[in-house]
Motif scaffolding. Structure first.
Motif, PDB file in Angstrom:
ATOM      1  N   ARG A 290     -17.431 -30.719 -17.821  1.00 58.92           N
ATOM      2  CA  ARG A 290     -16.164 -30.507 -17.137  1.00 58.92           C
ATOM      3  C   ARG A 290     -15.053 -30.868 -18.131  1.00 58.92           C
ATOM      4  O   ARG A 290     -15.120 -31.904 -18.789  1.00 58.92           O
ATOM      5  CB  ARG A 290     -16.066 -31.392 -15.899  1.00 58.92           C
ATOM      6  CG  ARG A 290     -14.816 -31.088 -15.065  1.00 58.92           C
ATOM      7  CD  ARG A 290     -14.680 -32.072 -13.910  1.00 58.92           C
ATOM      8  NE  ARG A 290     -15.818 -31.958 -12.996  1.00 58.92           N
ATOM      9  CZ  ARG A 290     -16.495 -33.024 -12.535  1.00 58.92           C
ATOM     10  NH1 ARG A 290     -16.179 -34.231 -12.914  1.00 58.92           N
ATOM     11  NH2 ARG A 290     -17.500 -32.853 -11.713  1.00 58.92           N
ATOM     12  N   ARG A 292     -11.114 -31.512 -18.678  1.00 55.46           N
ATOM     13  CA  ARG A 292      -9.917 -31.861 -17.919  1.00 55.46           C
ATOM     14  C   ARG A 292      -8.705 -31.870 -18.849  1.00 55.46           C
ATOM     15  O   ARG A 292      -8.684 -32.613 -19.820  1.00 55.46           O
ATOM     16  CB  ARG A 292     -10.115 -33.269 -17.362  1.00 55.46           C
ATOM     17  CG  ARG A 292      -9.492 -33.516 -16.015  1.00 55.46           C
ATOM     18  CD  ARG A 292      -9.643 -34.986 -15.687  1.00 55.46           C
ATOM     19  NE  ARG A 292     -10.910 -35.296 -15.033  1.00 55.46           N
ATOM     20  CZ  ARG A 292     -11.106 -35.136 -13.729  1.00 55.46           C
ATOM     21  NH1 ARG A 292     -10.144 -34.683 -12.958  1.00 55.46           N
ATOM     22  NH2 ARG A 292     -12.260 -35.455 -13.191  1.00 55.46           N
ATOM     23  N   GLN A 297      -8.605 -28.283 -14.551  1.00 50.25           N
ATOM     24  CA  GLN A 297      -9.924 -28.572 -15.083  1.00 50.25           C
ATOM     25  C   GLN A 297     -10.819 -27.351 -14.971  1.00 50.25           C
ATOM     26  O   GLN A 297     -10.656 -26.529 -14.088  1.00 50.25           O
ATOM     27  CB  GLN A 297     -10.539 -29.794 -14.416  1.00 50.25           C
ATOM     28  CG  GLN A 297     -10.674 -29.701 -12.899  1.00 50.25           C
ATOM     29  CD  GLN A 297     -11.328 -30.958 -12.390  1.00 50.25           C
ATOM     30  OE1 GLN A 297     -10.998 -32.058 -12.796  1.00 50.25           O
ATOM     31  NE2 GLN A 297     -12.295 -30.806 -11.494  1.00 50.25           N
ATOM     32  N   LYS A 298     -11.733 -27.252 -15.924  1.00 46.24           N
ATOM     33  CA  LYS A 298     -12.647 -26.121 -15.949  1.00 46.24           C
ATOM     34  C   LYS A 298     -14.054 -26.673 -16.093  1.00 46.24           C
ATOM     35  O   LYS A 298     -14.259 -27.728 -16.694  1.00 46.24           O
ATOM     36  CB  LYS A 298     -12.379 -25.243 -17.188  1.00 46.24           C
ATOM     37  CG  LYS A 298     -11.035 -24.546 -17.210  1.00 46.24           C
ATOM     38  CD  LYS A 298     -11.037 -23.520 -18.359  1.00 46.24           C
ATOM     39  CE  LYS A 298      -9.690 -22.835 -18.504  1.00 46.24           C
ATOM     40  NZ  LYS A 298      -8.789 -23.561 -19.393  1.00 46.24           N
ATOM     41  N   GLU A 299     -15.013 -25.933 -15.581  1.00 47.84           N
ATOM     42  CA  GLU A 299     -16.403 -26.303 -15.802  1.00 47.84           C
ATOM     43  C   GLU A 299     -17.129 -25.169 -16.477  1.00 47.84           C
ATOM     44  O   GLU A 299     -16.773 -23.998 -16.310  1.00 47.84           O
ATOM     45  CB  GLU A 299     -17.080 -26.620 -14.459  1.00 47.84           C
ATOM     46  CG  GLU A 299     -16.968 -28.083 -14.095  1.00 47.84           C
ATOM     47  CD  GLU A 299     -17.900 -28.493 -12.960  1.00 47.84           C
ATOM     48  OE1 GLU A 299     -17.471 -29.310 -12.158  1.00 47.84           O
ATOM     49  OE2 GLU A 299     -19.055 -27.994 -12.899  1.00 47.84           O
ATOM     50  N   ASP A 315     -17.373 -20.290 -19.141  1.00 44.44           N
ATOM     51  CA  ASP A 315     -17.300 -20.575 -17.698  1.00 44.44           C
ATOM     52  C   ASP A 315     -18.340 -19.746 -16.936  1.00 44.44           C
ATOM     53  O   ASP A 315     -19.094 -18.979 -17.536  1.00 44.44           O
ATOM     54  CB  ASP A 315     -15.875 -20.374 -17.166  1.00 44.44           C
ATOM     55  CG  ASP A 315     -15.435 -18.919 -17.169  1.00 44.44           C
ATOM     56  OD1 ASP A 315     -16.299 -18.023 -17.256  1.00 44.44           O
ATOM     57  OD2 ASP A 315     -14.213 -18.679 -17.092  1.00 44.44           O
ATOM     58  N   PRO A 331     -20.591 -33.466 -15.534  1.00 37.39           N
ATOM     59  CA  PRO A 331     -20.575 -33.588 -14.072  1.00 37.39           C
ATOM     60  C   PRO A 331     -21.817 -34.322 -13.577  1.00 37.39           C
ATOM     61  O   PRO A 331     -22.903 -34.145 -14.122  1.00 37.39           O
ATOM     62  CB  PRO A 331     -20.576 -32.138 -13.584  1.00 37.39           C
ATOM     63  CG  PRO A 331     -20.130 -31.328 -14.743  1.00 37.39           C
ATOM     64  CD  PRO A 331     -20.570 -32.058 -15.964  1.00 37.39           C
TER      65      PRO A 331
END
Lengths: 333, 168
Positions: A290, A292, A297-299, A315, A331
């Protein structure tokens, strides 16, 4: 406190002399010739060194002999272990400072030579990214700032932060045998917890670099109880993980040597080898992370880093994002 | 040729302005920006640049992504960023590297500068960060900040204008 610079530097000089001739006595006459001071003054400095934890034998007509040196990061202690030629050739040691970065910034403006190292036994206002504070307790860590003046295009300078991380990871392995991991871009983890933070500041005028000031904080012999309770799940020290005291000066010297080798390699051949080494230590490549940033935020999956050191994140839609600055989390941890 | 980031800035400024259509011609090159109308028109320019234009446009238009699609045709328009300003005396403070733009030293502190502030050559106007390397950017001219072209936390490109300063 209140001691003159002269007194301090004379004591460092005396210590250096005793260290160079460890295992034998150094006569009072020799010391007095070398330092240009009286026998009474020598005696005063010996007493001060003893207060700092040095064990020094004094025998009539033989002189002084250093029997034991405490785990300190003073100039003579570091130099005793040091073989590098440029890095840490000049060392500015302080007992307690707000931040070694601030002193390094000032020294750099005053045109100190490349490779100057500022190191303190304690920081009262150490800081991390986005103004976060960095705990730097007395006597148990390495809190230092290194001044480099590389002749490289300014936009490449962030690569040096990855270079610094690789140098520290290598030195930790050489000194303790522990295999550290690097979390992008340059946090160093032991068993998943952060043991080293690196923050770098640039002094530049338009696109010309004056100095790159690399601040490195290492939790060396910090005890678990010394960490703020809120940090105990995420922070660790070399001692907590390895169950033994680590000689701080030796580790500093080892980092400087590793960094000097990689720095020369980098200046001559670019980022290629550093990238390979970095990937060798990388914690999260191929894993789900993850990312931030200030606003979002992107995962996704960490795919690796570019030739510039930029993190590539894929992604869930398969789109690749270039990450230049962010906090990285795994995560579920 | 305009740089990609200059086109991007141009798009942003036009997008925010009340201008619906913007056309600029110079030396056989044309740039045409239109709002509120989904058309991407082909450029009639030198062959080498025809290939370049559409490629350059796609990634630029995407991040702007406002409901106002913009058609870009060609480049070469040096000083069109701030329609409201007379640009002749405006100094651009550009980013010397790719990274994140921070308007303040830490998130809970005030911005280094605001529109209308007087700055001197060595005034720090912002920080650009990449990979935990922090670069404090100085104004490099004496003058007044007339425009802040980027948002706090935004990713900025190498050479991207960050501020317009009316030099004294």
């Amino acid at each position: 406190m209140g001691e003159t610079m002269e007194g301090k530097s004379m004591r460092q000089h005396l210590l250096q002399l005793l260290m160079e001739q460890r295992g034998s006595f150094v006569s009072g006459q020799e010391i007095s010739d070398e330092l240009g001071c009286s026998r009474t003054a020598i005696w005063k400095h010996i007493s001060e060194l003893r207060k700092e934890g040095y064990v020094i034998d004094a025998v009539q007509r033989k002189g002084y002999q250093l029997m034991y040196a405490p785990n300190r990061v003073t100039e003579p202690e570091i130099k005793r272990h040091l073989q590098s030629t440029v890095l840490a050739k000049h060392i500015r040691y302080e007992e307690s400072v707000k931040s070694t970065q601030e002193i390094a910034q000032r020294l750099s403006y005053e045109h100190c030579p490349e490779g100057t190292l500022v190191i303190a036994d304690e920081q009262t206002g150490g800081r991390g990214r986005l103004g976060r504070s960095w705990q730097s307790p007395k006597g148990s860590g390495i809190w230092m700032s290194l001044i480099l003046r590389p002749d490289i295009p300014l936009q490449k300078s962030p690569q040096l932060t990855l270079l610094a991380a690789v140098s520290v990871a290598k030195a930790i392995y050489k000194t303790t045998g522990m295999q550290a991991e690097i979390k992008w871009p340059n946090d160093i983890l032991l068993n998943g917890k952060k043991a080293v933070g690196i923050l770098t500041e640039l002094q530049a005028e338009s696109d010309r670099i004056h100095a790159v000031i690399i601040g490195i904080g290492i939790n060396v012999n910090v005890a678990e109880t010394e960490f703020d309770p809120s940090l105990r799940d995420i922070a660790t020290s070399l001692k907590i993980e390895g169950n033994e005291d680590v000689n701080r000066a030796k580790l500093v010297a080892c980092i400087m040597e590793e960094m000097e080798t990689l720095y020369h390699e980098y200046l001559q051949n670019g980022f290629g080898l550093i990238k390979l080494l970095w990937e060798g230590y990388a914690e999260s490549i191929g894993k789900r992370i993850r990312v931030r940033t200030l606003h979002e935020q992107k995962e996704g999956i960490a795919k690796g880093i570019t030739e510039e050191g930029v993190l590539l994140l894929e992604d869930d839609l398969g789109e690749i994002h270039h990450i230049y600055s962010a906090d990285i989390e795994i995560p579920g941890t | 040729m305009l740089k990609i980031q200059e086109i991007r800035e141009l798009i942003k400024l036009i997008d925010k302005s009340s201008i619906d259509e913007f056309k600029y011609e110079n030396d056989g090159e044309t740039i045409l920006l239109k709002k509120n109308e989904v058309t991407v028109q082909a450029a009639e320019v030198a062959p080498t640049q025809v290939a370049l234009a559409p490629q350059a446009v796609a990634p630029i238009a995407a991040p702007v992504a406002q409901p106002a699609p913009v058609a870009v045709q060609k480049t070469e328009a040096p000083q069109v960023e701030a329609p409201a300003q007379n640009d002749a005396n405006l100094h651009k403070i550009e980013s010397p590297m790719v990274g994140t733009f921070y308007a303040s030293p830490t998130p809970d502190q005030a911005a280094y500068v605001a529109k209308g502030d007087k700055v001197s050559k060595d005034s720090i106007v912002c920080i650009v960060e990449a990979m935990k390397l922090f670069n404090e950017i100085e104004a490099e001219v004496n003058g007044e900040i007339v425009e802040i072209l980027v948002e706090n936390g935004q990713l900025v490109e190498y050479g991207q204008p960050l501020f317009l300063v009316k030099a004294e």
